[in-house]
Scaffold this motif. Structure first.
Motif, PDB file in Angstrom:
ATOM      1  N   GLU A   1       0.832  -1.212   0.000  1.00 22.49           N
ATOM      2  CA  GLU A   1       0.000   0.000   0.000  1.00 22.49           C
ATOM      3  C   GLU A   1       0.866   1.262   0.000  1.00 22.49           C
ATOM      4  O   GLU A   1       0.547   2.236  -0.675  1.00 22.49           O
ATOM      5  CB  GLU A   1      -0.971   0.006   1.180  1.00 22.49           C
ATOM      6  N   LYS A   2       1.959   1.247   0.770  1.00 22.98           N
ATOM      7  CA  LYS A   2       2.872   2.394   0.776  1.00 22.98           C
ATOM      8  C   LYS A   2       3.506   2.577  -0.606  1.00 22.98           C
ATOM      9  O   LYS A   2       3.625   3.697  -1.096  1.00 22.98           O
ATOM     10  CB  LYS A   2       3.964   2.216   1.829  1.00 22.98           C
ATOM     11  N   ALA A   3       3.939   1.471  -1.202  1.00 21.87           N
ATOM     12  CA  ALA A   3       4.550   1.547  -2.530  1.00 21.87           C
ATOM     13  C   ALA A   3       3.538   2.037  -3.558  1.00 21.87           C
ATOM     14  O   ALA A   3       3.868   2.860  -4.424  1.00 21.87           O
ATOM     15  CB  ALA A   3       5.100   0.182  -2.941  1.00 21.87           C
ATOM     16  N   LYS A   4       2.309   1.564  -3.450  1.00 22.68           N
ATOM     17  CA  LYS A   4       1.257   1.983  -4.369  1.00 22.68           C
ATOM     18  C   LYS A   4       0.978   3.478  -4.228  1.00 22.68           C
ATOM     19  O   LYS A   4       0.833   4.192  -5.229  1.00 22.68           O
ATOM     20  CB  LYS A   4      -0.009   1.170  -4.075  1.00 22.68           C
ATOM     21  N   LYS A   5       0.940   3.957  -2.991  1.00 22.35           N
ATOM     22  CA  LYS A   5       0.721   5.384  -2.737  1.00 22.35           C
ATOM     23  C   LYS A   5       1.870   6.204  -3.307  1.00 22.35           C
ATOM     24  O   LYS A   5       1.656   7.254  -3.908  1.00 22.35           O
ATOM     25  CB  LYS A   5       0.582   5.631  -1.238  1.00 22.35           C
ATOM     26  N   ARG A   6       3.100   5.720  -3.126  1.00 16.78           N
ATOM     27  CA  ARG A   6       4.279   6.428  -3.634  1.00 16.78           C
ATOM     28  C   ARG A   6       4.247   6.509  -5.157  1.00 16.78           C
ATOM     29  O   ARG A   6       4.550   7.557  -5.739  1.00 16.78           O
ATOM     30  CB  ARG A   6       5.543   5.710  -3.158  1.00 16.78           C
ATOM     31  N   VAL A   7       3.889   5.430  -5.799  1.00 14.07           N
ATOM     32  CA  VAL A   7       3.794   5.419  -7.263  1.00 14.07           C
ATOM     33  C   VAL A   7       2.733   6.410  -7.729  1.00 14.07           C
ATOM     34  O   VAL A   7       2.937   7.133  -8.712  1.00 14.07           O
ATOM     35  CB  VAL A   7       3.503   3.994  -7.790  1.00 14.07           C
ATOM     36  N   LYS A   8       1.620   6.479  -7.009  1.00  8.76           N
ATOM     37  CA  LYS A   8       0.560   7.425  -7.363  1.00  8.76           C
ATOM     38  C   LYS A   8       1.055   8.867  -7.225  1.00  8.76           C
ATOM     39  O   LYS A   8       0.760   9.717  -8.069  1.00  8.76           O
ATOM     40  CB  LYS A   8      -0.666   7.193  -6.469  1.00  8.76           C
ATOM     41  N   GLU A   9       1.823   9.155  -6.162  1.00 11.79           N
ATOM     42  CA  GLU A   9       2.390  10.493  -5.981  1.00 11.79           C
ATOM     43  C   GLU A   9       3.345  10.841  -7.124  1.00 11.79           C
ATOM     44  O   GLU A   9       3.296  11.945  -7.672  1.00 11.79           O
ATOM     45  CB  GLU A   9       3.150  10.579  -4.652  1.00 11.79           C
ATOM     46  N   LEU A  10       4.225   9.900  -7.464  1.00 12.10           N
ATOM     47  CA  LEU A  10       5.178  10.132  -8.554  1.00 12.10           C
ATOM     48  C   LEU A  10       4.465  10.330  -9.886  1.00 12.10           C
ATOM     49  O   LEU A  10       4.826  11.221 -10.668  1.00 12.10           O
ATOM     50  CB  LEU A  10       6.166   8.963  -8.656  1.00 12.10           C
ATOM     51  N   LYS A  11       3.458   9.509 -10.129  1.00 10.50           N
ATOM     52  CA  LYS A  11       2.697   9.622 -11.374  1.00 10.50           C
ATOM     53  C   LYS A  11       2.014  10.988 -11.457  1.00 10.50           C
ATOM     54  O   LYS A  11       2.009  11.622 -12.514  1.00 10.50           O
ATOM     55  CB  LYS A  11       1.654   8.502 -11.446  1.00 10.50           C
TER      56      LYS A  11
END
Length: 98
Positions: free
Chosen positions: A12-22
């Protein structure tokens, strides 16, 4: 069971980080596309009145703050501050109930 929960939290943290970067890279891409169009419009239709630098500057400042937030470059109000504040609030709530 805990291993799955830990993996789930990491996911979930990695998914959130990817969403922020995107979100940041989408913001950057739109800036890189739109600003040259505004420059062209300004210079083609009203070269005597230069105005394109206003949206370029304003949007650029917004983009800068977006980058600072996404890449955790704020010396204050960053991810560590956020986590510390969450822990502080949780501790205060726990002490209220004791």
């Amino acid at each position: 069971m805990e291993v799955n929960q830990f993996d789930s939290e990491k996911y979930e943290k990695a998914k959130k980080r990817v969403k922020e970067l995107k979100g940041f890279y989408s913001h950057l891409a739109s800036y890189v596309v739109v600003i040259p169009v505004l420059i062209f419009i300004n210079l083609f239709f009203s070269p005597m009145h230069i105005w394109f630098y206003w949206p370029m500057l304003g949007w650029g400042v917004g983009l800068l703050f977006h980058a600072l937030g996404v890449f955790n470059m704020f010396p204050f109000l960053g991810k560590e501050w956020e986590q510390n504040k969450i822990n502080e609030i949780l501790e205060k709530d726990n002490s209220k109930w004791e």
